[in-house]
Write a protein that holds these residues in place. Sequence first.
Motif, mmCIF file in Angstrom:
data_model
loop_
_atom_site.group_PDB
_atom_site.id
_atom_site.type_symbol
_atom_site.label_atom_id
_atom_site.label_comp_id
_atom_site.label_asym_id
_atom_site.label_seq_id
_atom_site.Cartn_x
_atom_site.Cartn_y
_atom_site.Cartn_z
ATOM 1 N N LYS A 2 0.829 -1.198 0.000
ATOM 2 C CA LYS A 2 0.000 0.000 0.000
ATOM 3 C C LYS A 2 0.863 1.248 0.000
ATOM 4 O O LYS A 2 2.025 1.223 0.404
ATOM 5 C CB LYS A 2 -0.911 -0.002 1.221
ATOM 6 C CG LYS A 2 -1.923 -1.132 1.207
ATOM 7 C CD LYS A 2 -2.877 -1.014 2.341
ATOM 8 C CE LYS A 2 -3.901 -2.143 2.264
ATOM 9 N NZ LYS A 2 -4.966 -1.972 3.234
ATOM 10 N N ALA A 3 0.276 2.348 -0.424
ATOM 11 C CA ALA A 3 1.015 3.612 -0.501
ATOM 12 C C ALA A 3 1.476 4.058 0.883
ATOM 13 O O ALA A 3 2.578 4.595 1.030
ATOM 14 C CB ALA A 3 0.147 4.684 -1.139
ATOM 15 N N SER A 4 0.678 3.820 1.892
ATOM 16 C CA SER A 4 1.070 4.212 3.246
ATOM 17 C C SER A 4 2.286 3.416 3.722
ATOM 18 O O SER A 4 3.137 3.944 4.440
ATOM 19 C CB SER A 4 -0.090 4.016 4.216
ATOM 20 O OG SER A 4 -0.502 2.666 4.234
ATOM 21 N N GLU A 5 2.393 2.169 3.309
ATOM 22 C CA GLU A 5 3.556 1.352 3.657
ATOM 23 C C GLU A 5 4.800 1.864 2.943
ATOM 24 O O GLU A 5 5.881 1.883 3.514
ATOM 25 C CB GLU A 5 3.316 -0.111 3.264
ATOM 26 C CG GLU A 5 2.219 -0.793 4.039
ATOM 27 C CD GLU A 5 1.882 -2.165 3.488
ATOM 28 O OE1 GLU A 5 2.505 -2.599 2.500
ATOM 29 O OE2 GLU A 5 0.975 -2.807 4.036
ATOM 30 N N VAL A 6 4.642 2.295 1.709
ATOM 31 C CA VAL A 6 5.771 2.788 0.930
ATOM 32 C C VAL A 6 6.284 4.099 1.520
ATOM 33 O O VAL A 6 7.491 4.334 1.587
ATOM 34 C CB VAL A 6 5.373 2.969 -0.557
ATOM 35 C CG1 VAL A 6 6.496 3.605 -1.349
ATOM 36 C CG2 VAL A 6 4.992 1.637 -1.166
ATOM 37 N N LYS A 7 5.388 4.948 1.960
ATOM 38 C CA LYS A 7 5.780 6.244 2.522
ATOM 39 C C LYS A 7 6.595 6.089 3.795
ATOM 40 O O LYS A 7 7.381 6.968 4.132
ATOM 41 C CB LYS A 7 4.543 7.091 2.797
ATOM 42 C CG LYS A 7 3.890 7.600 1.544
ATOM 43 C CD LYS A 7 2.666 8.435 1.853
ATOM 44 C CE LYS A 7 1.984 8.870 0.572
ATOM 45 N NZ LYS A 7 0.774 9.652 0.821
ATOM 46 N N ASP A 8 6.413 5.006 4.516
ATOM 47 C CA ASP A 8 7.126 4.784 5.773
ATOM 48 C C ASP A 8 8.556 4.283 5.565
ATOM 49 O O ASP A 8 9.341 4.281 6.505
ATOM 50 C CB ASP A 8 6.360 3.789 6.656
ATOM 51 C CG ASP A 8 5.027 4.356 7.131
ATOM 52 O OD1 ASP A 8 4.887 5.590 7.174
ATOM 53 O OD2 ASP A 8 4.140 3.545 7.469
#
Length: 67
Positions: A2-8
């Motif tokens: 997910k995009a939120s996982e990538v941002k982290d």
Amino acid sequence: MKASEVKDLTPDQLQDQLLKLKKEQFNLRFQSASGQLEKTSRQKQVRRDIARIKTIQRQRATAQVKG
């Protein structure tokens, strides 16, 4: 992914993940060409994950230049 996982992820982790996905994409293409690919939907998923990572990398690069 997910995009939120990538941002982290850190920049090094993003680069490592990108290389891993590109290798997987190559292997999936090879399997597809030889008729051995079982999960065709994985190609689309990998392609989108690569795009997500590249997008986050580009956003971070432009943010550094501006800020």
